[in-house]
Scaffold this motif. Structure first.
Motif, PDB file in Angstrom:
ATOM      1  N   ALA A   1      -2.021  -2.318  -6.604  1.00 26.35           N
ATOM      2  CA  ALA A   1      -1.412  -2.761  -7.856  1.00 26.35           C
ATOM      3  C   ALA A   1      -2.291  -3.831  -8.481  1.00 26.35           C
ATOM      4  O   ALA A   1      -2.633  -4.815  -7.827  1.00 26.35           O
ATOM      5  N   ILE A   2      -2.642  -3.632  -9.748  1.00 26.99           N
ATOM      6  CA  ILE A   2      -3.564  -4.543 -10.428  1.00 26.99           C
ATOM      7  C   ILE A   2      -2.939  -5.012 -11.729  1.00 26.99           C
ATOM      8  O   ILE A   2      -2.571  -4.193 -12.585  1.00 26.99           O
ATOM      9  N   TRP A   3      -2.835  -6.338 -11.882  1.00 32.29           N
ATOM     10  CA  TRP A   3      -2.270  -6.953 -13.083  1.00 32.29           C
ATOM     11  C   TRP A   3      -3.360  -7.125 -14.135  1.00 32.29           C
ATOM     12  O   TRP A   3      -4.504  -7.440 -13.822  1.00 32.29           O
ATOM     13  N   SER A   4      -2.984  -6.961 -15.401  1.00 36.21           N
ATOM     14  CA  SER A   4      -3.936  -7.147 -16.496  1.00 36.21           C
ATOM     15  C   SER A   4      -3.205  -7.655 -17.729  1.00 36.21           C
ATOM     16  O   SER A   4      -2.054  -7.283 -17.991  1.00 36.21           O
ATOM     17  N   ALA A   5      -3.877  -8.495 -18.509  1.00 34.89           N
ATOM     18  CA  ALA A   5      -3.295  -8.998 -19.746  1.00 34.89           C
ATOM     19  C   ALA A   5      -3.271  -7.935 -20.835  1.00 34.89           C
ATOM     20  O   ALA A   5      -2.534  -8.068 -21.821  1.00 34.89           O
ATOM     21  N   ALA A   6      -4.056  -6.856 -20.669  1.00 36.53           N
ATOM     22  CA  ALA A   6      -4.153  -5.843 -21.722  1.00 36.53           C
ATOM     23  C   ALA A   6      -4.555  -4.496 -21.115  1.00 36.53           C
ATOM     24  O   ALA A   6      -5.096  -4.452 -20.002  1.00 36.53           O
ATOM     25  N   PRO A   7      -4.305  -3.402 -21.831  1.00 30.38           N
ATOM     26  CA  PRO A   7      -4.729  -2.083 -21.337  1.00 30.38           C
ATOM     27  C   PRO A   7      -6.251  -1.971 -21.270  1.00 30.38           C
ATOM     28  O   PRO A   7      -6.981  -2.732 -21.911  1.00 30.38           O
ATOM     29  N   ASP A   8      -6.716  -1.022 -20.488  1.00 29.62           N
ATOM     30  CA  ASP A   8      -8.145  -0.743 -20.364  1.00 29.62           C
ATOM     31  C   ASP A   8      -8.290   0.731 -19.977  1.00 29.62           C
ATOM     32  O   ASP A   8      -8.145   1.089 -18.818  1.00 29.62           O
ATOM     33  N   ARG A   9      -8.557   1.581 -20.962  1.00 24.91           N
ATOM     34  CA  ARG A   9      -8.594   3.021 -20.712  1.00 24.91           C
ATOM     35  C   ARG A   9      -9.726   3.422 -19.780  1.00 24.91           C
ATOM     36  O   ARG A   9      -9.584   4.333 -18.969  1.00 24.91           O
ATOM     37  N   VAL A  10     -10.845   2.728 -19.879  1.00 25.86           N
ATOM     38  CA  VAL A  10     -11.985   3.052 -19.020  1.00 25.86           C
ATOM     39  C   VAL A  10     -11.632   2.769 -17.560  1.00 25.86           C
ATOM     40  O   VAL A  10     -11.918   3.570 -16.663  1.00 25.86           O
ATOM     41  N   PHE A  11     -10.990   1.640 -17.323  1.00 27.23           N
ATOM     42  CA  PHE A  11     -10.624   1.303 -15.945  1.00 27.23           C
ATOM     43  C   PHE A  11      -9.546   2.245 -15.422  1.00 27.23           C
ATOM     44  O   PHE A  11      -9.581   2.636 -14.245  1.00 27.23           O
ATOM     45  N   ALA A  12      -8.595   2.601 -16.257  1.00 27.61           N
ATOM     46  CA  ALA A  12      -7.553   3.534 -15.825  1.00 27.61           C
ATOM     47  C   ALA A  12      -8.176   4.852 -15.378  1.00 27.61           C
ATOM     48  O   ALA A  12      -7.764   5.438 -14.363  1.00 27.61           O
TER      49      ALA A  12
ATOM     50  N   ILE B   1       0.367  -3.353 -15.729  1.00 28.33           N
ATOM     51  CA  ILE B   1       0.140  -3.242 -14.284  1.00 28.33           C
ATOM     52  C   ILE B   1      -0.197  -1.794 -13.971  1.00 28.33           C
ATOM     53  O   ILE B   1       0.516  -0.875 -14.396  1.00 28.33           O
ATOM     54  N   TRP B   2      -1.313  -1.597 -13.264  1.00 25.55           N
ATOM     55  CA  TRP B   2      -1.642  -0.264 -12.751  1.00 25.55           C
ATOM     56  C   TRP B   2      -1.164  -0.167 -11.308  1.00 25.55           C
ATOM     57  O   TRP B   2      -1.483  -1.022 -10.477  1.00 25.55           O
ATOM     58  N   PHE B   3      -0.397   0.863 -11.023  1.00 18.52           N
ATOM     59  CA  PHE B   3       0.025   1.175  -9.663  1.00 18.52           C
ATOM     60  C   PHE B   3      -0.725   2.427  -9.234  1.00 18.52           C
ATOM     61  O   PHE B   3      -0.478   3.518  -9.760  1.00 18.52           O
ATOM     62  N   ALA B   4      -1.660   2.250  -8.319  1.00 14.27           N
ATOM     63  CA  ALA B   4      -2.522   3.336  -7.879  1.00 14.27           C
ATOM     64  C   ALA B   4      -2.178   3.672  -6.424  1.00 14.27           C
ATOM     65  O   ALA B   4      -2.344   2.842  -5.528  1.00 14.27           O
ATOM     66  N   VAL B   5      -1.689   4.868  -6.196  1.00 13.27           N
ATOM     67  CA  VAL B   5      -1.186   5.265  -4.886  1.00 13.27           C
ATOM     68  C   VAL B   5      -2.230   6.120  -4.170  1.00 13.27           C
ATOM     69  O   VAL B   5      -2.765   7.086  -4.745  1.00 13.27           O
ATOM     70  N   ARG B   6      -2.507   5.752  -2.926  1.00 15.07           N
ATOM     71  CA  ARG B   6      -3.411   6.551  -2.113  1.00 15.07           C
ATOM     72  C   ARG B   6      -2.690   7.805  -1.636  1.00 15.07           C
ATOM     73  O   ARG B   6      -1.558   7.744  -1.153  1.00 15.07           O
TER      74      ARG B   6
ATOM     75  N   THR C   1      -9.432  -1.416   7.340  1.00  8.84           N
ATOM     76  CA  THR C   1      -9.341   0.046   7.322  1.00  8.84           C
ATOM     77  C   THR C   1      -7.915   0.441   7.667  1.00  8.84           C
ATOM     78  O   THR C   1      -7.441   0.170   8.783  1.00  8.84           O
ATOM     79  N   GLY C   2      -7.215   1.034   6.701  1.00  5.19           N
ATOM     80  CA  GLY C   2      -5.848   1.460   6.934  1.00  5.19           C
ATOM     81  C   GLY C   2      -4.925   0.344   7.379  1.00  5.19           C
ATOM     82  O   GLY C   2      -4.018   0.552   8.173  1.00  5.19           O
ATOM     83  N   SER C   3      -5.141  -0.856   6.855  1.00  4.58           N
ATOM     84  CA  SER C   3      -4.411  -2.036   7.335  1.00  4.58           C
ATOM     85  C   SER C   3      -3.190  -2.396   6.499  1.00  4.58           C
ATOM     86  O   SER C   3      -2.266  -3.038   7.004  1.00  4.58           O
ATOM     87  N   TYR C   4      -3.188  -2.026   5.222  1.00  4.57           N
ATOM     88  CA  TYR C   4      -2.169  -2.530   4.309  1.00  4.57           C
ATOM     89  C   TYR C   4      -1.338  -1.401   3.700  1.00  4.57           C
ATOM     90  O   TYR C   4      -1.843  -0.323   3.399  1.00  4.57           O
ATOM     91  N   ASP C   5      -0.073  -1.712   3.494  1.00  7.13           N
ATOM     92  CA  ASP C   5       0.803  -0.799   2.760  1.00  7.13           C
ATOM     93  C   ASP C   5       0.671  -1.022   1.258  1.00  7.13           C
ATOM     94  O   ASP C   5       0.974  -0.121   0.469  1.00  7.13           O
ATOM     95  N   ALA C   6       0.243  -2.211   0.870  1.00  2.90           N
ATOM     96  CA  ALA C   6       0.028  -2.502  -0.544  1.00  2.90           C
ATOM     97  C   ALA C   6      -0.982  -3.630  -0.685  1.00  2.90           C
ATOM     98  O   ALA C   6      -1.018  -4.551   0.123  1.00  2.90           O
ATOM     99  N   ILE C   7      -1.796  -3.521  -1.741  1.00  3.70           N
ATOM    100  CA  ILE C   7      -2.730  -4.571  -2.129  1.00  3.70           C
ATOM    101  C   ILE C   7      -2.391  -4.932  -3.567  1.00  3.70           C
ATOM    102  O   ILE C   7      -2.408  -4.066  -4.455  1.00  3.70           O
ATOM    103  N   LEU C   8      -2.071  -6.199  -3.820  1.00  5.74           N
ATOM    104  CA  LEU C   8      -1.675  -6.661  -5.141  1.00  5.74           C
ATOM    105  C   LEU C   8      -2.725  -7.645  -5.642  1.00  5.74           C
ATOM    106  O   LEU C   8      -2.962  -8.687  -5.010  1.00  5.74           O
ATOM    107  N   LEU C   9      -3.344  -7.323  -6.764  1.00  3.06           N
ATOM    108  CA  LEU C   9      -4.435  -8.140  -7.281  1.00  3.06           C
ATOM    109  C   LEU C   9      -4.062  -8.769  -8.616  1.00  3.06           C
ATOM    110  O   LEU C   9      -3.724  -8.081  -9.580  1.00  3.06           O
ATOM    111  N   ASP C  10      -4.135 -10.093  -8.648  1.00  2.00           N
ATOM    112  CA  ASP C  10      -3.946 -10.860  -9.880  1.00  2.00           C
ATOM    113  C   ASP C  10      -4.895 -12.044  -9.815  1.00  2.00           C
ATOM    114  O   ASP C  10      -4.472 -13.194  -9.694  1.00  2.00           O
TER     115      ASP C  10
END
Length: 225
Positions: A178-189, A217-222, A133-142
């Motif tokens: 931040a989430i890495w992806s091999a291709a776009p995904d409009r539904v996920f965006a 890469i999606w960069f989603a800011v809280r 809970t409120g622990s990270y400044d960034a989470i990077l998922l690959d």
């Protein structure tokens, strides 16, 4: 052509088999017939780190969570941009991945696993997120080729509405998912935006020289509110 040499086999918990190959000076990690990662292509994985750090409110002493280690491109790029007071937790589900980094790929690892800023956690990055809970400044998922559980079905929860809510809760105000992806995904965006993030979708080349296929890469800011 130089034949591939099988160096190791690992089983993803509740998932499939990973195989580490070497061909000449190149390494490949393969799932079934899918080449998940290769030492020849590191550009977008490095961008996952560098572009995330550029978006941090403060890069003086941030705490980053990286899931998972892969071939370490994201971790090494992050360490190259962060100061001495930063902390980086790497959650890697498959212990053999870390063994390979310290073993046959040790020259490529460049000692990053022994950096005093780094903590290695063998386990599910989803669990690490849910417990924070409120622990990270960034989470990077690959951990997959995109927002679906390619390596294991359990990863689907990371990209669900509930999983995104947990990630938002684990971030500090202004933090970046931040989430890495091999291709776009409009539904996920759209799902990211519906989860309360301010979303920036960026296309990056697979190779560090600006060539190769485009990844996303999606960069989603809280929100800071």
């Amino acid at each position: 052509m130089t034949p591939r040499e099988l160096l190791g086999v690992a089983h993803v918990p509740d998932g499939e088999e990973l195989r580490l190959f070497r061909r000449g000076g190149d390494f490949m990690i393969v799932l079934d017939r899918n080449e998940l990662m290769s030492s020849r292509m590191s550009g977008s994985e490095e961008a996952l780190a560098t572009m995330t750090i550029e978006r941090l409110r403060s890069a003086d002493a941030p705490h980053l969570l990286i899931g998972g280690y892969g071939m370490g491109f994201t971790l090494r790029a992050a360490l190259g941009r962060l100061g001495t007071a930063a902390r980086v937790t790497v959650a890697e589900l498959v212990p053999e991945i870390v063994d390979w980094a310290r073993g046959p790929m040790a020259a490529m690892t460049e000692g990053c696993l022994d950096d005093p800023r780094v903590a290695i956690s063998i386990g599910d990055v989803g669990l690490a997120i849910r417990q924070a809970t409120g622990s990270y400044d960034a989470i990077l998922l690959d951990v997959d080729n995109g927002p679906d559980g390619l390596t294991r079905a359990g990863n689907n929860g990371l990209y669900s509405t509930r999983g995104l809510a947990a990630a938002r809760n684990a971030l500090r105000p202004g933090g970046v998912l931040a989430i890495w992806s091999a291709a776009p995904d409009r539904v996920f965006a759209r799902r990211l935006k519906d989860a309360g993030f301010v979303v920036d979708e960026v296309a990056v080349r697979a190779r560090s020289n600006g060539k190769g296929p485009k990844h996303v890469i999606w960069f989603a800011v809280r929100s800071t509110m």
